[in-house]
Design a protein around this motif. Structure first.
Motif, mmCIF file in Angstrom:
data_model
loop_
_atom_site.group_PDB
_atom_site.id
_atom_site.type_symbol
_atom_site.label_atom_id
_atom_site.label_comp_id
_atom_site.label_asym_id
_atom_site.label_seq_id
_atom_site.Cartn_x
_atom_site.Cartn_y
_atom_site.Cartn_z
ATOM 1 N N ALA C 90 0.652 -1.041 -0.031
ATOM 2 C CA ALA C 90 0.114 0.058 -0.105
ATOM 3 C C ALA C 90 1.012 1.460 -0.052
ATOM 4 N N ILE C 91 1.994 1.154 0.542
ATOM 5 C CA ILE C 91 3.061 2.493 0.589
ATOM 6 C C ILE C 91 3.310 2.735 -0.865
ATOM 7 N N GLU C 93 1.991 1.834 -3.467
ATOM 8 C CA GLU C 93 0.671 2.230 -4.194
ATOM 9 C C GLU C 93 0.529 3.726 -4.132
ATOM 10 N N SER C 94 0.440 4.314 -2.782
ATOM 11 C CA SER C 94 0.436 5.560 -2.358
ATOM 12 C C SER C 94 1.592 6.566 -3.066
ATOM 13 N N LEU C 95 2.806 6.225 -2.852
ATOM 14 C CA LEU C 95 3.822 6.818 -3.432
ATOM 15 C C LEU C 95 3.860 6.874 -5.054
ATOM 16 N N LEU C 97 1.111 7.399 -6.451
ATOM 17 C CA LEU C 97 -0.157 8.268 -6.826
ATOM 18 C C LEU C 97 0.162 9.253 -7.670
ATOM 19 N N ARG C 124 1.687 -3.902 -8.375
ATOM 20 C CA ARG C 124 1.634 -3.657 -9.922
ATOM 21 C C ARG C 124 0.521 -2.811 -10.131
ATOM 22 N N ASP C 125 -0.651 -3.327 -9.970
ATOM 23 C CA ASP C 125 -1.693 -2.542 -10.423
ATOM 24 C C ASP C 125 -2.297 -1.362 -9.308
ATOM 25 N N ARG C 126 -2.262 -0.161 -9.875
ATOM 26 C CA ARG C 126 -2.791 0.966 -9.231
ATOM 27 C C ARG C 126 -4.066 0.976 -9.369
ATOM 28 N N ARG C 127 -4.927 1.665 -8.187
ATOM 29 C CA ARG C 127 -6.318 1.965 -8.212
ATOM 30 C C ARG C 127 -6.618 3.266 -8.391
ATOM 31 N N TYR C 128 -5.659 4.234 -8.126
ATOM 32 C CA TYR C 128 -5.917 5.743 -8.006
ATOM 33 C C TYR C 128 -6.591 6.037 -9.394
ATOM 34 N N THR C 129 -7.554 6.875 -9.539
ATOM 35 C CA THR C 129 -8.093 7.399 -10.911
ATOM 36 C C THR C 129 -7.946 8.689 -10.710
ATOM 37 N N GLY C 130 -7.543 9.261 -9.814
ATOM 38 C CA GLY C 130 -7.387 10.989 -9.922
ATOM 39 C C GLY C 130 -6.429 11.577 -10.678
#
Ligand SMILES: Cc1cc2nc3c(=O)[nH]c(=O)nc-3n(C[C@H](O)[C@H](O)[C@H](O)COP(=O)(O)O)c2cc1C
Ligand code: SF4
Ligand code: FES
Lengths: 171, 432, 920
Positions: C90-91, C93-95, C97, C124-130
């Motif tokens: 998760a870290i 993934e956040s980095l 963003l 691997r997969d990013r969920r952020y769409t912003g």
């Protein structure tokens, strides 16, 4: 000489009053940079904001680098690094005010003054900024106009608050 | 019921000056302490009173004080007492009342606390927007210097204390005690790692105690009237009285001093007059924006730290925010998360980047662009950002409390919003 | 050793270390960003999360940061439990963003710690769409490129630049997910350590700008272990080459010397290797004075005529290898050898060696200096003459806070906590120099004295420490401070060109040792092999002055990599130009000495040759060719063998390869005996193979020359060293001296260095840290020679103080474009009082009159300057005619035209001025 010229100029950026007020703060900090925030607030209190020149002058006075002072100035939301109007409107957009309809009130303010967040009125009277909870949730929605807390905002109150502007500016 | 903290504050309050404060037993506690009580005596009285911190975490004040090195255990140099008057927790408006209308009570509390701790310098770190409080505190401090309640050899004793008001330059994180210390040092207000705790290495590396305004306001009364008296004030297991507040769509929002352990229902219905006509209570945050939602099922709980804790929330600041049935819980949570993401200091990853991510997911849902899997993402974020110790300070876990409880109690509201998104937008970013 | 349980496995840990270090030591891959072995922990990235269990019954555990958790006997942790794994993912993934995912165009790609860690956590997969946040980049000068969008906000750059290296003009701005790292406005980074940002940043925010202009991937760089030639400290470097071009220089970990950091001169100063002014072919001066390139066989034939039965004198060089200098001396004989040191420096170096051979104090490595609890600097501007040492001194003054922390039970690696506790408490640093220095801002005491007065002070201080009755307040004060320390360090050096200062430093160090202290004495030298050439000198060695006096009796001069215009005064140079002597000059790049030579032979640079250098401690270290010298270039030692073989009286005929030269040197004198151990010789094999200079993934060897020929040329053979121009072989556990680059599976960035260390921040697993060639007899320096002092100066007579400049003073690096850009103008440094007296301002011109000099220089008004002294920038073309200690007169140059400031911001206002306040 350039350097020398800049230095003399910078010294005169701060008024004697400001320098004296900063020096008073310096008396109770173990080292000069400890008064950085106080100094920024002192200089901002009369001028409304902190210009690059002021930032540099303060940093010189506190014997710290302008880069370091910039890091501090840009951290805090009540230090303004861009010009603001004569009065800053701190408009609370936090939870209690939101529940009590601050979004409508904000629309109203925007409409009356013709500015959005981060903007200043054409007559340079007001700058509108959002602010976290103002601690007057029992009187929500609220805003501060300059030093004045205005509570239980509704259309009438907003109009009354800014009526001076409205009259003088012939809206 | 006996009003303690607000005994000088009428319903339609006017600020009181030194003379009025003194007239009502003001500075009696101080005089008593300086003549009859040693700092150790004061500390044990405070310990015995079972006073718990009113800043949000409810940490026992006497115990916190006992960690400050005293006497020979302390290397020579200053010790500091800092009053945390930053009050920026959304929905919290209790300290303002105490400072605007009875500044001397706070000052006396601070002098007594400093005496107990051996602190020689005290700061009131107050949010910059509280211009009235700042002014009145400064006036009151000046009065105290004149009467030698402050300054050198207070009232002829060995004890000296300097007191300063430090208006903050903003940011919610400054209320976190170690960030506050950095702000006082003129630095960027990133929180510090603990340990070492401020009690040992705080302001300028020296022993420092940070206490909330309301906590400190209790001290004169405890010293003056004793620990036993204070313990009996509470209706339940916690001692003393507390300022409780209610905001939101109730008839009579406000702030009242009530005994600890007063049931929620009394506060909302009796004091705040219940919901506005046509509205029903859907839930409430018991103590500010970083506490978990409770619902109408919890109305009969006593406002005691452990009781509220057992119900899955926190007493926090004791100022409740009411969610009515016409207000969208997702919108309310979004507003809170937006606040916390905005107010993150930017030091640690889960908070700095995780909260904006959470905000984005909530924005999607709230604005009708939500997807089913967003709910999984939210649950994932709650776990990832919310765990104590996952982040550098308590801001981010606090931010997750309303969200996690909203997912628990108002799940269907989230689902409904997502169902409204007929387009079921695809996650375009996947795999990037 | 205490043990902790990690996923059920007991691992041994070191007392007091943190769990992240313990895991890395145990070979476990725990990802991290904000932690750095030299800078400790702050817990900001949260990447090193593990689960800790409170007791045997605790099955859930809770997340803690490895880098913030002190290991305690019996503690239980898990790296692999779902909770920890998911959190670390998760870290990342956040980095990600706001990260631009621009690896294909990012120059960090392939050696990016962020890439490594991303792969390590398996995200691997990013969920952020912003939307992604973006920043404006700043112009930070010619060395560092800024691409802020790649930032993951680990705070390492700020912590290195400000906290570790003491820089002021850089830091974090704004807050939340808008944190920005940069300067207040665009402009050149002021710190002489700015280049380390390139390696400290775990992603591509700060990258090597000159490298970017001629970019190759790390895996496409051919590397060899090397030693920096920028100054006498001897930092270890890893230069990288492709297409025959020296692409960049990275730090190469050396426990004792540079650790993880080198200065900007070292990192960026070697660009001259690619310079157009390099010499490719032998050249012969025609009758009309012009040069023509000739085949080297023809050159040698001509040279033969100049050598046989002639008096030949050789002039060595403090920037040529030990082997080349030795060969020159050995070939021509001690009586025909000059060290090539200037007449100001030669006696000083002699004194310096005497001090090192007699001192009762320890001569510390750079790492050891960091342990000092009180420091006295006598007459040396360390920040400019030995930058890496000044960085170590910056750490040493923190010992006060470390001992405070120890008392408070705070481990040293708790970086922020130690700094908060210590605040501005620093161990004493007493600076006694003639002019301001960049260490002034951490000094407890600063005194500005003339060089003579510095020596006097040193002698009195020593006497006071010996118990003499001395009343001088300054002497007594400093003596008190030093006698309270248990590990005092005296730093001095050749920087003032004053043998007396060196003697006085020696006396102080001896006196401290007599007080039963673990005293240390460190002496800075000026060039990469000043020590080597000084150690080769003996009683027969000719000074440059005597060479010039004997010119008429000399037929041929062989000048080895030495631009004499930097060491001789004008009249001597004039004499040289006019004499009939044949000059054979070997050098890497065109300079004014080559322009006076009869014959020029193209020497290989440090990057194209092998050799040993002796650093300030007397430590010999070996550098290796990174790539084959192009065209007719040869290492100087090789030219010298060729030249010697033309000589009838050939002493060098038996030498077939570099190792033979080293052996000959070792046999020549007892003091060189150990030199063979400096690095393994040509025959060394690792598991049967040579050490590859190329990485496993080195690509496109055929394509590299495809524009010329599609046939892949055979790889050059390296017959001189144990390294191969090849990717075949292992790069694993070879001796540190032969380690060309660091890489380990999954660790493509320089962080893989931990896989080569015996433990985190410890010695290299297979450490061969060079050989210290000077040992002290510990008898003490003895009586100091009596010396004469110049009396008080008349009005408007000033003593010249040499001022070294990190960029501009060193010879070869000034041929590098970016360094030349940073060097600024030559200057004369004067105090504010002097400026007032002379009626000049900063930037005006001053005429400097005295000796053979009459020049005008730009005025630089400095914060402090000893009375009666003025400083001049050494090593600049304009100031070559000035000599240290010379007396000059000054007068305002009315016709001076003030130069425009150069290197200013180029692209507009800074991001910072947007401020946090107008957030919307
Ligand atoms: C993000 C954050 C904000 C906080 N803001 C405040 C505040 O505004 N006022 C306050 O008294 N405590 C605040 N606290 C709690 C303080 O850190 C600290 O616990 C408190 O001042 C201690 O006082 P007490 O022991 O008297 O309760 C905050 C904590 C966090 C994590
Ligand atoms: S949790 Fe948020 S506010 Fe606290 S340190 Fe981390 S980034 Fe800063
Ligand atoms: S490496 Fe441990 S938190 Fe960053």
């Amino acid at each position: 000489m350039m350097e020398a010229l800049i230095q003399t100029d910078l010294a005169s950026v701060l008024t004697n009053e400001e320098t004296a007020a900063i020096d008073a703060e310096l008396e109770h900090v173990p080292y000069k940079s400890g008064a950085a925030i106080d100094a920024l607030k002192i200089v901002q209190s009369k001028r409304g904001w902190i210009s690059d020149e002021c930032l540099t002058a303060i940093s010189k006075h506190l014997e710290m680098s302008v880069d370091e002072l910039e890091g501090i100035a840009t951290f805090y939301n009540l230090i303004y690094r861009k010009p603001v109007g004569e009065k800053v409107i701190l408009f609370c957009d936090s939870v209690s005010c939101w529940i009590c309809g601050c979004e409508d009130a904000k629309e109203k303010v925007s409409k009356v003054l013709n500015i959005g967040y981060g903007e200043t009125t054409a007559d340079n009277k007001y700058t509108l900024l959002p602010v976290p909870c103002l601690g007057a949730c029992d009187r929500a929605p609220v805003m501060m106009v300059g030093d004045e807390l205005i509570t239980n905002l509704d259309d009438a109150k907003i109009e009354a608050t800014f009526s001076q502007s409205l009259l003088s500016e012939d809206y | 019921m006996e009003r303690v903290l607000t005994r000088n504050i009428a319903d339609d309050p006017i600020p009181i000056n030194l003379a009025t404060y003194e007239a009502n037993e003001g500075y009696e506690g101080l005089k008593k302490a300086l003549t009859d009580l040693s700092p150790e005596d004061c500390e044990s009285i405070v310990k015995d009173s079972k006073l718990r911190g009113r800043g949000g975490a409810g940490f026992p004040t006497g115990m916190k004080w006992s960690f400050v090195p005293k006497g020979d255990a302390c290397t020579p140099g200053h010790k500091y007492l800092v009053c945390n008057a930053d009050e920026m927790e959304p929905g919290t408006f209790k300290d303002r009342l105490l400072m605007e209308f009875d500044p001397h009570q706070l000052i006396e509390g601070m002098i007594l606390s400093a005496y107990t701790l051996g602190a020689d310098i005290a700061y009131i770190f107050i949010r910059g927007e509280y211009v009235v409080s700042i002014e009145r505190l400064r006036e009151a401090i000046a009065e105290c210097y004149e009467k030698n309640y402050l300054g050198k050899n207070i009232l002829g004793s060995e004890f000296s204390l300097e007191m300063y008001v430090h208006p903050s330059a903003g940011r919610y994180i400054c209320g976190e005690e170690t960030a506050l210390i950095n702000a006082l040092e003129g630095k960027r207000a990133n929180p510090r790692a603990k340990p070492p705790f401020p009690q040992v290495s705080g302001l300028w590396g020296r022993p420092t105690i940070v206490n909330n305004v309301e906590t400190l306001c209790n001290i004169p009364h405890i010293i003056h009237r004793g620990a036993d008296w204070f313990r009996t004030l509470g209706r339940g297991e916690d001692s003393g009285t507390k300022l409780f507040g209610v905001s939101g769509k109730v008839k009579n929002p406000g702030c009242w001093e009530l005994p600890m352990g007063t049931p929620v229902r009394e506060i909302i219905e009796d004091c705040a007059g219940g919901m506005l006509p046509g509205l029903k209570l859907k839930g409430f945050l018991p103590g500010g924006g970083s506490t978990d939602f409770l619902t109408s099922d919890h109305l009969d709980l006593a406002m005691d730290y452990n009781v509220i804790g057992a119900a899955g929330s926190r007493m926090g600041t004791g100022t409740m925010i009411i969610l009515d049935d016409q207000t969208c819980p997702v919108g309310m949570v979004l507003n809170l998360i937006r606040f916390f993401a905005q107010e993150s200091c930017g030091f640690c990853t889960p908070c700095r980047d995780g909260l904006p991510w959470t905000r984005q997911v909530l924005e999607d849902i709230y604005n009708g662009r939500g997807r089913k899997e967003d709910l999984e993402t939210l649950a994932y974020q709650v776990k990832y950002i919310g765990g104590i110790g996952n982040t550098h300070c308590a801001l981010a876990p606090g931010a997750m409390e309303p969200l996690q409880s909203a997912l628990k109690y108002f799940y269907s509201d989230f689902e409904k919003l997502i169902e409204r998104n007929s387009g079921q937008q695809q996650n375009v970013a996947r795999g990037q | 050793m205490p043990k902790v349980l990690v996923d059920g496995q007991p691992i041994e840990v070191n007392e007091g270390e943190n769990l992240l270090e313990a895991c890395l030591n145990a070979g476990l891959d725990l990802p991290y960003f904000c932690w750095h072995p030299a800078m400790g922990s702050v817990g900001s990235c949260r990447q090193c999360a593990v689960v800790q269990y409170q007791s045997d019954e605790d099955t859930n555990g809770r997340i803690v940061m490895g880098c913030m958790t002190e290991v305690k006997e019996g503690a239980r942790f898990s790296l692999e439990t779902e909770n920890a794994v998911q959190f670390r993912e998760a870290i990342i993934e956040s980095l990600m963003l706001n990260h631009p995912h621009d690896c294909p165009v990012c120059s960090e790609g392939g050696e990016c710690h962020l890439q490594d860690m991303t792969v390590m956590v398996g995200h691997r997969d990013r969920r952020y769409t912003g939307k992604k946040n973006t920043h404006r980049n700043q112009y930070l000068g010619p060395l560092i490129n800024h691409e802020m969008n790649r930032c993951i906000t680990c705070y390492r750059c700020e912590r290195f630049y400000k906290d570790y290296a003491g820089g002021k003009d850089f830091g974090a701005q704004a807050s939340r997910d808008r944190v920005f790292f940069g300067r207040q406005t665009d402009g050149v980074l002021e710190s002489e350590f700015s280049g380390n940002l390139v390696e400290v940043c775990p992603t591509g925010v700060f990258t090597d700008k000159p490298f970017l202009a001629h970019y190759s991937r790390k895996w496409d760089l051919q590397s060899a272990p090397s030693i920096c030639t920028g100054c006498g400290v001897g930092c270890n470097t890893a230069p990288g080459e492709r297409y025959g071009r020296l692409k960049r220089i990275h730090n190469r970990y050396n426990y004792d010397i540079n650790g993880y950091f080198i200065c900007d001169r070292g990192r960026f100063g070697a660009g001259y290797v690619n310079n157009k002014e390099r010499i490719d072919y032998a050249g012969l001066r025609e009758v009309d004075g012009s040069y023509s390139a000739i085949r080297h066989e023809n050159a040698l034939a001509t040279a033969g005529q100049w050598l046989n039965d002639k008096r030949v004198v050789g002039i060595g060089s403090p920037r040529a290898s030990l082997e080349s200098n030795f060969l020159l001396k050995h070939w021509l004989g001690p009586a025909n050898f000059s060290s090539g040191l200037s007449d100001a420096e030669g006696p000083g170096m002699k004194q310096l060696i005497k001090v090192l051979s007699t001192t009762k104090a320890n001569v510390p490595s750079v790492r050891q200096m960091q342990s000092a609890d009180a420091i006295l600097i006598l007459g040396e501007d360390v920040a400019n003459t030995a930058p890496r040492i000044s960085l170590a001194l910056r750490q040493a003054v923190r010992n006060k806070s470390f001992s405070m922390a120890e008392e408070a039970g705070i481990p040293e690696w708790q970086d922020a906590a130690v700094r908060n506790l210590g605040q501005d408490e620093l161990s004493p640093l007493i600076i006694v120099t003639s002019s301001e220095s960049r260490l002034d801002n951490i000094a407890s005491h600063i005194y500005s004295l003339s060089p003579d007065a510095i020596a006097d002070f040193g002698f009195s201080l020593a006497a006071r420490l010996d118990g003499s009755d001395i009343e001088d307040e300054m002497v007594c004060g400093v003596a008190d401070i030093l006698s309270q320390a248990s590990r005092p360090l005296v730093v001095s050096g050749i920087g003032s060109f004053s043998p007396d200062i060196l003697s006085s430093a020696a006396k102080v160090a001896d006196s401290l040792s007599n007080l039963n202290k673990k005293a240390m004495l460190s002496l800075c030298v000026s060039e990469s092999n000043s020590m080597g050439v000084a150690m080769l000198s003996d009683e027969h060695t000719l000074s440059l002055a005597s060479v010039m006096e004997q010119l008429d009796d000399i037929d041929t001069l062989v000048i080895l990599e030495n631009d004499l215009s930097r060491r001789l005064d004008r009249s001597a140079l004039q004499k040289l130009s006019e004499s009939k002597v044949n000059i054979i000059a070997l050098d890497v790049i065109e300079n004014s000495t080559l322009n006076r030579a009869s014959m020029v032979l193209p020497a290989a640079s440090f990057a194209e040759s092998e050799g040993s250098l002796v650093n300030f401690e007397g430590r010999a270290q070996r550098y290796f060719p990174v790539f084959e010298p192009a065209r007719d270039r040869l290492p100087s030692w090789h030219w010298l063998i060729k030249l010697a073989s033309l000589d009838n009286d050939n002493k060098l005929s038996a030498l077939a390869c570099f190792d033979d030269v080293v052996s000959l040197l070792a046999d020549s004198d007892k003091k060189w005996e150990e030199i063979v151990k400096v690095a393994p010789g040509q025959t060394f094999r690792d598991r049967g193979q040579k050490i590859p200079r190329q990485t496993h993934r080195y690509s496109g060897r055929t394509a590299m020359n495809a524009s010329v020929s599609v046939h892949e040329p055979p790889q050059p053979k390296d017959n001189e060293t144990a390294l191969a121009y090849s990717m075949e072989g292992l790069n694993r556990d070879q001796p540190s001296t032969l380690s060309p680059y660091v890489w380990s599976p999954g660790w493509n960035s320089n962080h893989s260095v931990q896989k080569f260390q015996s433990k985190v921040d410890g010695q290299h697993k297979n450490q061969t840290p060079g050989i210290i060639l000077i040992s002290s007899n510990q008898n003490g320096f003895g009586e100091s020679v009596s010396y004469e002092r110049t009396g008080a100066l008349e009005a408007n007579n000033w003593t010249l103080i040499p001022i070294a400049c990190i960029h501009g003073s060193e010879e070869l690096s000034s041929y590098t474009k970016e360094i030349a850009e940073l060097s600024g103008n030559a200057f004369i440094a004067i105090s504010e009082d002097a400026a007032n007296a002379l009626g000049v301002l900063d930037g005006d011109g001053l005429q400097v009159i005295g000796g053979s000099a009459e020049i005008s220089l730009e005025v630089r008004v400095v914060d402090r300057m000893a009375e009666g002294c003025v400083g001049y920038s050494v090593g600049y073309e304009e100031t070559l005619s000035l000599a240290p200690g010379q007396t000059v007169r000054l007068a305002k140059d009315a016709s001076w035209i003030r130069s425009k400031p150069h290197l200013i911001a180029t692209d507009g206002a800074s991001e910072a001025s947007l401020g946090e306040s107008l957030y919307v």
